[in-house]
Design an enzyme around this catalytic site. Structure first.
Site, PDB file in Angstrom:
ATOM      1  CD  GLU A  98      -0.282  -4.051  14.980  1.00  0.00           C
ATOM      2  OE1 GLU A  98      -0.400  -3.634  13.815  1.00  0.00           O
ATOM      3  OE2 GLU A  98      -1.093  -3.784  15.887  1.00  0.00           O
ATOM      4  NE  ARG A 148      -2.304  -1.578   3.345  1.00  0.00           N
ATOM      5  CZ  ARG A 148      -2.160  -2.856   3.706  1.00  0.00           C
ATOM      6  NH1 ARG A 148      -2.737  -3.807   2.991  1.00  0.00           N
ATOM      7  NH2 ARG A 148      -1.474  -3.195   4.768  1.00  0.00           N
TER       8      ARG A 148
END
Ligand code: AMP
Length: 171
Positions: free
Chosen positions: A97, A60
């Site tokens: 994460e 992205r």
């Protein structure tokens, strides 16, 4: 922050794994007038003025990096996930994460530039950007800063860096 940006980010709870709230930024692309404002706001930063090129992160980050590159007429290079890039590569692994990942940069793509503005959609723990900045530093390159659309402030990703960090939306 461009008006209405927050409304165009969808939360997906427990994606891609339990415990993660995934911030989906893709609805923004269906609103070109707000998308344009986001790109304008990101582009005015000295982070880009002080860079020879933009380094956009897979995948992205490519959306925002490309738009800024066109808006500022600044060259862009990419860091991609494994197995995607041909040629002589710099490669590095890092913790995400959620899980683990690695990124690669084509050595030839960064040769002629000294400083890079890193662009991604979202800053979480900062592991991804740290990986990219370390690869650049290993090749004696400088990082002028990081520009992201969303920053998850609780994770304090920006504390990992000694360069400026700018985000359009602190959540
Ligand atoms: P980190 O390395 O932890 O800063 O993670 C940043 C990278 O992982 C970015 O490329 C994001 O696209 C993606 N990412 C991490 N956490 C999220 C999240 N909660 N929502 C959307 N994307 C995320």
């Amino acid at each position: 922050m461009p008006k209405h940006l927050k409304k165009l980010i969808n939360d997906h709870i427990d994606f891609p794994i339990k415990g993660i709230v995934f911030k989906d930024i893709l609805p923004l692309l269906q609103h070109p007038e707000i998308f344009t404002k986001v790109i304008e706001e990101m582009s005015v930063s000295p982070i880009f003025k002080n860079a020879d090129a933009i380094l956009a992160i897979d995948a992205r980050g490519f959306i925002f990096g490309t738009a800024i590159s066109l808006f500022l007429s600044k060259p862009m290079v990419v860091a991609r996930k494994p197995g995607k890039l041909p040629g002589d590569l710099i490669e590095k692994s890092y913790d995400l994460e959620y899980g683990k990942n690695s990124l690669a940069i084509q050595k030839d793509s960064i040769k002629k530039y000294k400083s890079f503005a890193i662009v991604d959609d979202l800053l979480a723990t900062g592991g991804t950007v740290k990986c990219v900045s370390e690869m650049l530093k290993e090749f004696k390159k400088e990082v002028s800063g990081l520009s992201v659309v969303i920053e998850l402030k609780e994770l304090q990703g920006r504390d990992k860096f000694n360069f400026p960090v700018e985000s359009q939306l602190l959540i």
